[in-house]
Motif scaffolding. Structure first.
Motif, PDB file in Angstrom:
ATOM      1  N   THR A   8     -74.858 -11.295 -67.074  1.00 34.94           N
ATOM      2  CA  THR A   8     -76.133 -11.755 -67.633  1.00 34.94           C
ATOM      3  C   THR A   8     -75.970 -13.137 -68.233  1.00 34.94           C
ATOM      4  OG1 THR A   8     -75.738 -10.850 -69.853  1.00 34.94           O
ATOM      5  CG2 THR A   8     -76.791  -9.385 -68.237  1.00 34.94           C
ATOM      6  N   GLU A   9     -77.081 -13.846 -68.350  1.00 37.47           N
ATOM      7  CA  GLU A   9     -77.169 -15.033 -69.188  1.00 37.47           C
ATOM      8  C   GLU A   9     -78.242 -14.762 -70.234  1.00 37.47           C
ATOM      9  OE1 GLU A   9     -75.025 -17.371 -69.041  1.00 37.47           O
ATOM     10  OE2 GLU A   9     -74.123 -16.851 -67.108  1.00 37.47           O
ATOM     11  N   THR A  10     -78.075 -15.335 -71.419  1.00 38.13           N
ATOM     12  CA  THR A  10     -78.950 -15.016 -72.536  1.00 38.13           C
ATOM     13  C   THR A  10     -79.338 -16.272 -73.310  1.00 38.13           C
ATOM     14  OG1 THR A  10     -77.083 -14.660 -74.042  1.00 38.13           O
ATOM     15  CG2 THR A  10     -77.835 -12.750 -72.767  1.00 38.13           C
ATOM     16  N   THR A  11     -80.305 -16.109 -74.217  1.00 37.97           N
ATOM     17  CA  THR A  11     -80.759 -17.249 -75.023  1.00 37.97           C
ATOM     18  C   THR A  11     -79.818 -17.550 -76.183  1.00 37.97           C
ATOM     19  OG1 THR A  11     -82.112 -15.859 -76.473  1.00 37.97           O
ATOM     20  CG2 THR A  11     -83.180 -16.734 -74.486  1.00 37.97           C
ATOM     21  N   GLY A  12     -78.901 -16.649 -76.478  1.00 37.77           N
ATOM     22  CA  GLY A  12     -77.973 -16.805 -77.595  1.00 37.77           C
ATOM     23  C   GLY A  12     -76.970 -15.683 -77.553  1.00 37.77           C
ATOM     24  N   ILE A  13     -76.251 -15.479 -78.650  1.00 38.31           N
ATOM     25  CA  ILE A  13     -75.148 -14.526 -78.616  1.00 38.31           C
ATOM     26  C   ILE A  13     -75.428 -13.211 -79.328  1.00 38.31           C
ATOM     27  CG2 ILE A  13     -73.445 -16.379 -78.414  1.00 38.31           C
ATOM     28  CD1 ILE A  13     -72.754 -15.939 -81.365  1.00 38.31           C
ATOM     29  N   ASN A  14     -76.594 -13.053 -79.962  1.00 34.09           N
ATOM     30  CA  ASN A  14     -76.826 -11.833 -80.735  1.00 34.09           C
ATOM     31  C   ASN A  14     -78.260 -11.336 -80.540  1.00 34.09           C
ATOM     32  OD1 ASN A  14     -76.991  -9.766 -82.611  1.00 34.09           O
ATOM     33  ND2 ASN A  14     -75.894 -10.873 -84.205  1.00 34.09           N
ATOM     34  N   PRO A  15     -78.447 -10.195 -79.867  1.00 36.48           N
ATOM     35  CA  PRO A  15     -79.804  -9.675 -79.666  1.00 36.48           C
ATOM     36  C   PRO A  15     -80.487  -9.274 -80.971  1.00 36.48           C
ATOM     37  CG  PRO A  15     -78.162  -8.048 -78.991  1.00 36.48           C
ATOM     38  CD  PRO A  15     -77.418  -9.330 -79.252  1.00 36.48           C
TER      39      PRO A  15
END
Length: 238
Positions: A8-15
């Motif tokens: 996955t790629e995400t907007t940051g490191i902590n949901p």
């Protein structure tokens, strides 16, 4: 046996801080053979990426603005991964985000839909203790070409990881005589400190969980171990 290599790629490191998934890439293996039945989506997270994450994946808010939202792709994802063994590099990071996205939709955890997880980072550490075990480092070690990888992309990284996983699990490919330097334990770098006047306040469960999530995010960003994890992980027994 059906296996899915996932990234996955995400907007940051902590949901837990409101960060979301913006890309999912999956590669299917059937009896250790690539089938070409891949799954790949970009997702509109309805928020901007943090600067550090944007520098990693390069997926801008403008690019993602017309992409489907997670609730629009979740049924296809659930059908695709149903019952498969899922292979992930640094699994706690991706599973944390996926489980969070499923929870937002009041769905059973992502983990409950699959037949198990293989964490290639854990496997690599067992095979190569004290070595660099990022995805790039493993590509170099196993001769998997990643010269076309300028930015992180979920499908590209899943394809690279599939090749690395097949190489890692094919059998011992060397006599273990790599010349890479072993990671020095952080304890060896510290001078003894008098403890008589120090008051110890143990971290709460929430603080420990937040700390672990942050470290997992940092490890994910470098596709291996951040410096904190590398220097605090106990060395493997001889």
């Amino acid at each position: 046996m059906r296996q899915i290599v996932l990234d996955t790629e995400t907007t940051g490191i902590n949901p837990k801080l409101g960060n979301r998934i913006i890309e999912i890439g999956c590669v299917e293996l059937n009896n250790r053979m690539l089938t070409g039945n891949n799954f790949h989506v970009y997702i509109n997270p309805e928020r901007d990426s943090e600067e550090g994450a944007l520098n990693v994946h390069g997926l801008t808010t403008e690019f993602l603005s017309d992409k489907p939202k997670f609730h629009q792709i979740v049924d296809d994802l659930r059908a695709y991964i149903q019952g498969a063994e899922v292979i992930i590099h640094n699994a706690p990071f991706d599973l944390g985000f996926l489980n969070h996205e499923f929870k937002l939709l009041n769905l059973p955890d992502f983990s409950s839909h699959i037949g198990g997880v293989i964490d290639t980072l854990v496997h690599a550490k067992e095979l190569h203790p004290g070595k660099r075990n990022s995805l790039d480092a493993l590509c170099d070690r196993y001769g998997v070409s990643n010269s076309h990888r300028k930015l992180h992309g979920a499908l590209l990284d899943a394809e690279l990881l599939a090749d690395v996983y097949l190489s890692m699990t094919r059998g011992q490919n060397s006599l273990g005589m790599d010349a890479e330097e072993e990671v020095v334990s952080g304890a060896e770098l510290l001078e003894p400190v008098p403890l008589a006047d120090i008051i110890f306040l143990p971290a709460t469960e929430d603080e420990l969980a937040a700390h672990a999530a942050t470290l997992a995010g940092l490890d994910k960003a470098v596709k291996g171990q951040c410096i904190w994890t590398a220097t605090t992980t106990p060395p493997a027994a001889a």
